[in-house]
Design a protein around this motif. Structure first.
Motif, short mmCIF file in Angstrom:
data_model
loop_
_atom_site.label_atom_id
_atom_site.label_comp_id
_atom_site.label_asym_id
_atom_site.label_seq_id
_atom_site.Cartn_x
_atom_site.Cartn_y
_atom_site.Cartn_z
N ALA A 76 0.82 -1.20 0.00
CA ALA A 76 0.00 0.00 0.00
C ALA A 76 0.85 1.25 0.00
O ALA A 76 0.36 2.34 0.17
CB ALA A 76 -0.93 0.01 1.22
N ASP A 246 -1.63 10.20 7.05
CA ASP A 246 -0.78 9.02 6.99
C ASP A 246 -0.81 8.22 8.28
O ASP A 246 -0.67 7.00 8.28
CB ASP A 246 0.66 9.41 6.67
CG ASP A 246 0.82 9.98 5.27
OD1 ASP A 246 0.05 9.55 4.39
OD2 ASP A 246 1.68 10.84 5.07
N ARG A 249 -2.87 5.15 8.72
CA ARG A 249 -2.49 3.94 7.98
C ARG A 249 -1.17 3.37 8.49
O ARG A 249 -0.52 2.60 7.80
CB ARG A 249 -2.41 4.28 6.50
CG ARG A 249 -3.72 4.85 5.96
CD ARG A 249 -3.62 5.17 4.50
NE ARG A 249 -3.38 3.96 3.72
CZ ARG A 249 -3.07 3.98 2.44
NH1 ARG A 249 -2.93 5.12 1.81
NH2 ARG A 249 -2.88 2.85 1.78
N ARG A 251 0.38 1.32 11.79
CA ARG A 251 -0.05 0.52 12.93
C ARG A 251 1.17 0.01 13.69
O ARG A 251 2.26 -0.13 13.12
CB ARG A 251 -0.86 -0.70 12.45
CG ARG A 251 -2.11 -0.34 11.66
CD ARG A 251 -3.24 0.12 12.56
NE ARG A 251 -4.47 0.29 11.81
CZ ARG A 251 -4.82 1.40 11.19
NH1 ARG A 251 -4.00 2.45 11.22
NH2 ARG A 251 -5.95 1.49 10.53
N SER A 254 4.11 -2.11 12.05
CA SER A 254 4.48 -1.71 10.69
C SER A 254 6.00 -1.59 10.59
O SER A 254 6.67 -1.17 11.53
CB SER A 254 3.84 -0.37 10.33
OG SER A 254 2.44 -0.46 10.32
N LEU A 308 2.98 1.70 4.83
CA LEU A 308 1.59 2.03 5.11
C LEU A 308 0.70 0.82 4.88
O LEU A 308 0.99 -0.03 4.04
CB LEU A 308 1.12 3.18 4.23
CG LEU A 308 1.89 4.51 4.37
CD1 LEU A 308 1.35 5.51 3.37
CD2 LEU A 308 1.78 5.05 5.78
N THR A 309 -0.39 0.77 5.62
CA THR A 309 -1.42 -0.24 5.38
C THR A 309 -2.57 0.42 4.65
O THR A 309 -2.69 1.64 4.61
CB THR A 309 -1.92 -0.83 6.72
OG1 THR A 309 -2.51 0.23 7.50
CG2 THR A 309 -0.79 -1.45 7.50
N GLY A 310 -3.44 -0.39 4.06
CA GLY A 310 -4.59 0.19 3.37
C GLY A 310 -5.13 -0.72 2.31
O GLY A 310 -4.75 -1.88 2.19
N SER A 311 -6.03 -0.18 1.51
CA SER A 311 -6.69 -0.97 0.47
C SER A 311 -5.73 -1.24 -0.67
O SER A 311 -4.71 -0.61 -0.83
CB SER A 311 -7.92 -0.21 -0.05
OG SER A 311 -7.52 1.01 -0.63
N ASP A 350 -6.63 5.13 -3.10
CA ASP A 350 -6.08 5.86 -1.96
C ASP A 350 -4.67 6.34 -2.26
O ASP A 350 -3.89 5.66 -2.94
CB ASP A 350 -6.04 4.96 -0.72
CG ASP A 350 -7.45 4.60 -0.24
OD1 ASP A 350 -8.37 5.38 -0.54
OD2 ASP A 350 -7.60 3.56 0.42
N SER A 352 -0.88 7.04 -1.00
CA SER A 352 0.01 6.35 -0.07
C SER A 352 1.32 7.13 0.02
O SER A 352 2.30 6.80 -0.64
CB SER A 352 0.29 4.92 -0.53
OG SER A 352 -0.91 4.22 -0.76
#
Length: 389
Positions: A76, A246, A249, A251, A254, A308-311, A350, A352
């Motif tokens: 992501a 940011d 996204r 955690r 990470s 980053l995390t995300g879709s 999204d 990133s």
């Protein structure tokens, strides 16, 4: 005479024929030009079919400052930001004495290693003599109370002394034991033990390295003044400041790629603040980095690439934000062609950090203009203006 007349007539006929041919060719050329102007190019595509196409050779691409790359597949995205190496707050401790006095010994210098419980400083003070004297007095009272208790137990066993005397002796011994513990805890609370009657030895609370020593030998210090700062640098922290968009996204857990001159290592995010810093309006975060090799120093500036995390999932297609332009209100990416570039419409997802997810329009195998795409957009604008003229 007659032969001269016939020759002249033949010459005139040939001249008229030639003139007629030229006029015929001109008429055909004019008709062809008219058809081309009207888009009737013998069944070929019209000029509008080339909209969004920029024709450039390799030298022109380099001269325009256009850089070419491929989309990023998977993940992501990451954000890169400057950060500072800090000591782990859980592994750093200030050493001080609860009693003021004169510093008569400092056994460790900056950078030296210490072991937990090792005496690293000695404070001389009349107050130390007082609390140590209370310890000795409490110890003497306890010895006397234990002696009386032993005697009463013996007399009670011989049926000479009543039970109430035995109970009183036990109570006195217990009270003396408590008083000794209290006196000893006062010495411990002052910072340690050892030394002469008026001297207090200060012990290292943890194992590690001396990273600060603000006092000098012979200096008179107040109570709670800092004598040393000890840090266990086998693990250090990375202080990060994230933008609010940011931070949502990032955690705990990470990964963070930490880079400095000639070095690179991977850290893990352990904390992301739930609140913005009121001064910077950024979100503080902390990552921890293994430093058993001693490669990283406290206070050192580094670059941190935070995952980053995300879709999007593992097959998400991402491109740099600099690769995306807008044509007629729609996002496009310039895809490399054999003759230059073609503006390809995409659907964005999204953002990133410095990249954005492309949900449709690209396969991920194309070569695209990663920087300099605005120059390509400007070329298209020039072409459209020329077409209108």
């Amino acid at each position: 005479m007659k032969s001269l007349y016939l020759a002249g007539a033949a010459s005139l006929a040939l001249l008229l024929a030639a003139c007629g041919g030229e006029n015929s060719g001109n008429e055909e050329g004019a008709a062809a030009n008219e058809r081309a102007a009207n888009g009737e190019n013998g069944g070929a595509e019209s000029g509008h079919a080339d909209e969004g196409v920029v024709t450039l050779d390799a030298d022109q691409i380099a001269a325009a400052g256009v850089q070419i790359g491929r989309p990023i597949i998977g993940g992501a995205g990451t954000i890169e930001l400057p950060a500072i190496i800090e000591g782990d707050p859980q592994r750093t401790q200030v050493v001080s004495a609860a009693i003021g006095g004169r510093v008569v010994a400092l056994t460790r210098n900056l950078g030296q290693s210490v072991v937990s419980g090792q005496t690293i400083a000695v404070i001389e003070s009349p107050e130390v003599a007082q609390i140590k004297g209370e310890v000795e007095a409490a110890r003497a009272r306890l010895q006397l109370a234990n002696s009386n208790l032993a005697r009463e137990e013996r007399l009670f066993a011989q049926r000479v002394s009543p039970e109430q005397d035995l109970i009183a002796a036990r109570t006195a011994a217990t009270e003396a034991r408590i008083a000794l513990k209290q006196a000893q805890s006062m010495v411990s609370a002052a910072g340690g033990g050892g030394g002469g009657l008026n001297r207090l030895g200060i012990a290292a609370p943890i194992s590690g390295q001396i990273i600060a020593r603000p006092v000098t030998l012979g200096q008179t210090v107040a109570a709670d003044a800092e004598l040393y700062r000890i840090a266990n640098l086998s693990q250090v922290s990375i202080a990060l400041n994230l933008k609010a968009e940011d931070a949502g996204r990032v955690r705990p857990g990470s990964t963070v790629l930490v880079t400095a001159a000639g070095r690179q290592a991977t850290a893990r995010v352990t904390f992301v603040s739930p609140a913005l810093d009121p001064q910077t309006r950024l979100v503080p975060a902390i990552a921890t980095l293994d430093n058993r090799g001693g490669e990283w120093r406290v206070g050192e500036p580094v670059m941190a690439a935070v995952q980053l995390t995300g879709s999007g999932g593992s097959n998400a297609i991402r491109v740099p934000r600099t690769a995306v332009q807008s044509l007629e209100g729609k996002p496009v990416v310039f895809v490399r062609t054999p003759t230059g570039f073609k503006a390809t419409q995409v659907q964005l997802g999204d953002a990133s950090g410095d990249t954005v997810i492309v949900q449709s329009g690209l396969t991920g195998n194309e070569q695209i203009a990663t920087t300099g795409s605005f120059t390509l957009k400007a070329e298209i604008g020039k072409g459209e203006a020329s077409h209108e003229d």
